[in-house]
Write a protein that holds these residues in place. Structure first.
Motif, PDB file in Angstrom:
ATOM      1  N   VAL A 240      -0.338 -55.784  61.514  1.00  0.00           N
ATOM      2  CA  VAL A 240       1.083 -55.664  61.626  1.00  0.00           C
ATOM      3  C   VAL A 240       1.820 -55.589  59.990  1.00  0.00           C
ATOM      4  O   VAL A 240       1.065 -55.649  58.963  1.00  0.00           O
ATOM      5  CB  VAL A 240       1.100 -56.894  61.908  1.00  0.00           C
ATOM      6  N   ASP A 241       2.343 -54.990  60.286  1.00  0.00           N
ATOM      7  CA  ASP A 241       3.173 -54.560  58.637  1.00  0.00           C
ATOM      8  C   ASP A 241       4.657 -55.352  59.116  1.00  0.00           C
ATOM      9  O   ASP A 241       5.435 -55.924  59.339  1.00  0.00           O
ATOM     10  CB  ASP A 241       4.505 -52.899  59.096  1.00  0.00           C
ATOM     11  N   ASP A 242       4.206 -56.773  57.682  1.00  0.00           N
ATOM     12  CA  ASP A 242       4.971 -57.944  57.471  1.00  0.00           C
ATOM     13  C   ASP A 242       5.675 -57.357  56.250  1.00  0.00           C
ATOM     14  O   ASP A 242       5.460 -56.966  55.016  1.00  0.00           O
ATOM     15  CB  ASP A 242       4.309 -58.667  56.724  1.00  0.00           C
ATOM     16  N   ALA A 243       7.088 -57.157  56.476  1.00  0.00           N
ATOM     17  CA  ALA A 243       7.964 -56.444  56.274  1.00  0.00           C
ATOM     18  C   ALA A 243       8.516 -57.501  54.674  1.00  0.00           C
ATOM     19  O   ALA A 243       9.818 -57.754  54.769  1.00  0.00           O
ATOM     20  CB  ALA A 243       9.514 -55.991  56.518  1.00  0.00           C
ATOM     21  N   GLY A 244       7.623 -57.764  53.656  1.00  0.00           N
ATOM     22  CA  GLY A 244       8.167 -58.866  52.726  1.00  0.00           C
ATOM     23  C   GLY A 244       7.550 -59.346  52.627  1.00  0.00           C
ATOM     24  O   GLY A 244       7.833 -60.603  53.147  1.00  0.00           O
ATOM     25  N   SER A 271       7.473 -58.187  48.212  1.00  0.00           N
ATOM     26  CA  SER A 271       8.704 -58.768  48.074  1.00  0.00           C
ATOM     27  C   SER A 271       9.482 -57.889  46.980  1.00  0.00           C
ATOM     28  O   SER A 271       8.572 -57.794  45.849  1.00  0.00           O
ATOM     29  CB  SER A 271       9.578 -60.130  48.739  1.00  0.00           C
ATOM     30  N   ASN A 272      10.435 -57.536  47.011  1.00  0.00           N
ATOM     31  CA  ASN A 272      11.255 -56.745  45.775  1.00  0.00           C
ATOM     32  C   ASN A 272      11.488 -57.638  44.610  1.00  0.00           C
ATOM     33  O   ASN A 272      12.880 -58.419  44.639  1.00  0.00           O
ATOM     34  CB  ASN A 272      12.632 -55.875  45.939  1.00  0.00           C
ATOM     35  N   ASN A 276       6.691 -59.455  41.479  1.00  0.00           N
ATOM     36  CA  ASN A 276       5.862 -58.300  42.403  1.00  0.00           C
ATOM     37  C   ASN A 276       5.874 -57.308  42.028  1.00  0.00           C
ATOM     38  O   ASN A 276       4.702 -56.681  41.994  1.00  0.00           O
ATOM     39  CB  ASN A 276       6.646 -58.575  43.976  1.00  0.00           C
ATOM     40  N   LEU A 277       6.634 -56.752  41.395  1.00  0.00           N
ATOM     41  CA  LEU A 277       7.084 -55.707  40.617  1.00  0.00           C
ATOM     42  C   LEU A 277       5.692 -55.181  39.733  1.00  0.00           C
ATOM     43  O   LEU A 277       5.142 -54.445  39.585  1.00  0.00           O
ATOM     44  CB  LEU A 277       8.207 -54.838  40.202  1.00  0.00           C
TER      45      LEU A 277
END
Length: 540
Positions: A240-244, A271-272, A276-277
Motif C-alpha cells: 500500500v502507498d500511504d499518502a501522508g 506528510s509535508n 518531516n522535510l
C-alpha cells in the motif's frame, strides 16, 4: 531373459533416483493455475516455484513438477493467480484509526448521521467524538448540515466528524469553544462556513486544523495498523502507498515490521511538514524489505465534493466561487525546488483544473525535461483538455472509484464542457504511457476489485449507468491490471522487485475466485479473494 529384466529394472530405478537427485528444493510449488505473470509480454503460465520469499521458476506444470520438489504444493484447480495487488494511493493508517471511530459511510441523511453518533456515544462514552464518512451529496437535501442539532445532542462533549473526502468537517459548539475560533477568525487555504452571521459548524480544508482532536495512544496506533493490515490482506493487497505519514508513525511501522507483526509492504509518503522535510530529505531514501520512504505528499487544493478544488473558472453550481489552493503558489514553487534538490519524489494532491495546471507547470520548471524522478499528480481529477500534454513526464496517480462515486453530481459542479476532462483515465494513460491506480481508502471502499471494476466497466455496484460512465475513458482490463501491479511498482521505484510474477521477484501473489480478465463485468466487484501471499507466506 531374467538378466535382461533385472538390468531394465535396475536402470529404471537408477534413472528414477537420478531424477530425484537432480530436482531442486523449493518452499512452495503452485500448479494447475492460470497465472497472469504481468511480464513484458503479459504472458500466462500454469505453475511457479517459490524459495526464500522469491519466485525461482515460472512455467508449465510439467516443467516445474519435474524440476522441483517442494515442502508445500498448492493445486490451484485452474483458478486465476495474479501478482499481489498494490494500492497506489490510500490512507492505510487512517483506515485503521477509522475502525476506532464512528463510521458514517453510506449515511443517507443527516438524521442517520446523528443517530449513529448517539448510538456510538451510548456504547463508547468517549470524551471527544470523532468520525468520518458523511456525504451530503448522497442525501435528499444536498446541502451542508449545520451544528444546531449536534449542539442539542452533545452540549458539552466535543464532536468533529469529517466528510467522506476528508476536506470538510462538521463540528459542534463544544469543539469550536475548545479551538477558540469565531466568525472573525481568519484562514488561508480554507473556509469557515457562516450563515446568518454565525458559524454553521462546517470547516473546509485548512480551517479544520484549528480543531484539537485528541491524539491516539501508542496502543491505539498499533491496533490501527494491525486492523488495517487484516482488512487489506483479506482483499488481496500486498503493498500500500500511504499518502501522508509523520515520522512517528513511519518509525512505528518499521518497528512492527521488524518484529514480524506487520507484514504489509508500505510505500510511505511523508506528510509535508517542516519537521518531516528537515529529517527525511537530509537522511535520504529509507528502504527495507517491507518499508520504502522516498516521497513527499503535498496538497495543492481541496476536494470537488466540498467545492474546495481549485478551478480555472467558477463552479457551475456556485457563482463566483473558484475553490482555492491550500498552499500558496510561492510555497508550492519553493517546496518543489527543495524536493527536486533531494532524492525524493513529489506526489501532489491536485483535483481542480487550476491546481493541476499549477502543479504540472511547477514540475516542468524545477525538473529537467528528460528525467526519471517519477513525480506524480495524485488524483488528476479535473484537467483542462489543453493541459493533458503536460502529463508527458508526470505520472498520473488516479483512483477509478472516484469517478463512479462522483458521477451523479460532478457535472453539476464543473458544467457540461469541463466534464470532458474529468476522470479521463485513458486520456491520461495515452500521455504518460502508464497510470498508477489506487482507491484513496477510507474515502472509498478498500477493495482493489472495485478499482478494477470502476476502471474498466465504469459503473456503480448497482450497474448504473447501464451504458457505463464516459466509457471512452475506460481502461482495458490488461491496462487496469498493470495499473494495480507493475505500474504501481514502477511509481514506487520497485518494478525490479515486485509487480509481476517473474523469477527473482518477491513472491507476493493472490488467488481469486473468478478470473477478472474474462469474467462478466458485473461479477468483478463480487469476486472473492481466496488467498493472499506475501513472500510466499499465506497471510489471510
Amino acid at each position: 531373459m531374467k538378466k535382461t529384466l533385472y538390468t531394465l529394472l535396475s536402470t529404471g530405478l537408477f534413472l528414477a533416483l537420478g531424477a530425484c537427485e537432480t530436482q531442486k528444493e523449493a518452499d512452495l510449488l503452485v500448479i494447475n493455475a492460470k497465472v497472469y505473470t504481468v511480464d513484458k509480454s503479459f504472458s500466462t503460465q500454469e505453475s511457479f516455484a517459490v524459495k526464500d520469499g522469491k519466485f525461482i521458476a515460472v512455467g508449465t506444470n510439467e516443467e516445474l513438477q519435474k524440476s522441483y520438489r517442494a515442502n508445500e504444493v498448492i493445486d490451484a484447480k485452474n483458478a486465476a493467480v495474479y501478482p499481489g495487488f498494490i494500492d497506489g494511493h490510500c490512507h492505510f493508517y487512517g483506515l485503521g484509526l477509522q475502525q476506532q471511530k464512528v463510521d458514517l459511510v453510506g449515511t443517507q441523511s443527516y438524521q442517520e448521521v446523528l443517530d449513529r453518533l448517539v448510538a456510538f456515544q451510548k456504547e463508547k462514552q468517549v470524551p471527544f467524538i470523532t468520525g468520518r464518512g458523511w456525504d451530503q451529496n448522497d442525501w435528499e437535501v444536498k446541502e451542508f448540515p449545520t451544528k444546531t442539532k449536534l449542539d442539542e445532542l452533545f452540549p458539552e462533549t466535543p464532536v468533529a466528524i469529517r466528510r467522506i473526502d476528508g476536506h470538510a468537517m462538521l463540528v459542534n459548539q463544544a469543539a469550536i469553544n475548545l479551538a477558540g475560533i469565531d466568525i472573525n477568525t481568519r484562514i488561508d487555504g480554507g473556509e469557515f462556513l457562516i450563515k446568518d452571521g454565525a458559524l454553521t459548524g462546517v470547516l473546509i480544508d485548512n480551517a479544520m486544523n484549528f480543531i484539537k482532536v485528541p491524539k491516539p495512544s501508542k496502543k491505539e496506533q498499533i491496533q490501527a495498523l494491525l486492523d488495517a493490515q487484516k482488512i487489506c490482506f483479506d482483499l488481496g493487497l500486498t503493498t500500500v502507498d500511504d499518502a501522508g505519514l509523520d515520522r512517528e508513525v513511519i518509525e512505528l511501522v518499521d518497528s512492527l515490521q521488524h518484529a514480524g507483526s506487520l507484514k504489509m509492504r508500505i510505500y510511505a509518503m511523508i506528510s509535508n511538514t517542516e519537521k518531516n522535510l528537515d529529517y527525511y530529505l537530509n537522511k535520504g531514501i529509507i528502504k527495507t524489505d517491507r518499508l520504502h520512504v522516498r516521497s513527499v505528499k503535498v496538497y495543492a487544493d481541496g476536494a470537488l465534493g466540498s467545492r474546495g478544488a481549485a478551478l480555472k473558472d467558477a463552479y457551475a453550481d456556485k457563482k463566483g466561487h473558484f475553490g482555492a489552493l491550500v498552499n500558496s503558489y510561492d510555497n508550492l514553487q519553493s517546496l518543489a525546488k527543495r524536493i527536486a534538490a533531494s532524492e525524493y519524489q513529489m506526489n501532489t494532491h491536485a483535483i481542480g483544473d487550476s491546481a493541476n495546471y499549477v502543479m504540472l507547470k511547477t514540475y516542468h520548471q524545477v525538473l529537467p525535461t528528460e528525467n526519471d524522478r517519477r513525480w506524480r499528480i495524485e488524483h488528476a481529477q479535473i484537467v483542462d483538455v489543453k493541459d493533458f500534454k503536460l502529463f508527458k513526464n508526470v505520472l498520473p496517480s488516479i483512483q477509478p472509484t472516484h469517478a463512479t462515486s462522483d458521477m451523479y453530481w460532478a457535472e453539476d459542479r464543473v458544467g457540461s464542457e469541463r466534464i470532458h476532462g474529468a476522470y479521463a483515465y485513458n486520456d491520461l494513460l495515452k500521455e504518460y504511457g502508464k497510470v498508477a491506480l489506487g482507491t484513496d481508502f477510507p474515502i472509498e471502499n478498500v477493495s482493489p476489485l472495485y478499482t478494477f471494476y470502476a476502471a474498466t466497466i465504469r459503473k456503480d455496484l448497482k450497474g448504473y449507468p447501464a451504458e457505463g460512465y464516459q466509457t471512452n475513458n475506460a481502461l482495458s482490463r490488461e491496462n487496469a491490471l498493470k495499473g494495480m501491479t507493475i505500474w504501481n511498482a514502477y511509481g514506487n521505484f520497485e518494478e525490479t522487485e515486485k509487480g509481476s510474477i517473474e523469477v527473482g521477484k518477491l513472491a507476493d501473489f493472490i488467488i481469486l475466485e473468478n478470473d477478472i480478465m474474462t469474467v462478466e463485468g458485473n461479477k468483478i466487484p463480487h469476486t472473492k479473494v481466496n488467498h493472499t501471499y506475501v513472500n510466499g507466506e499465506r497471510v489471510n
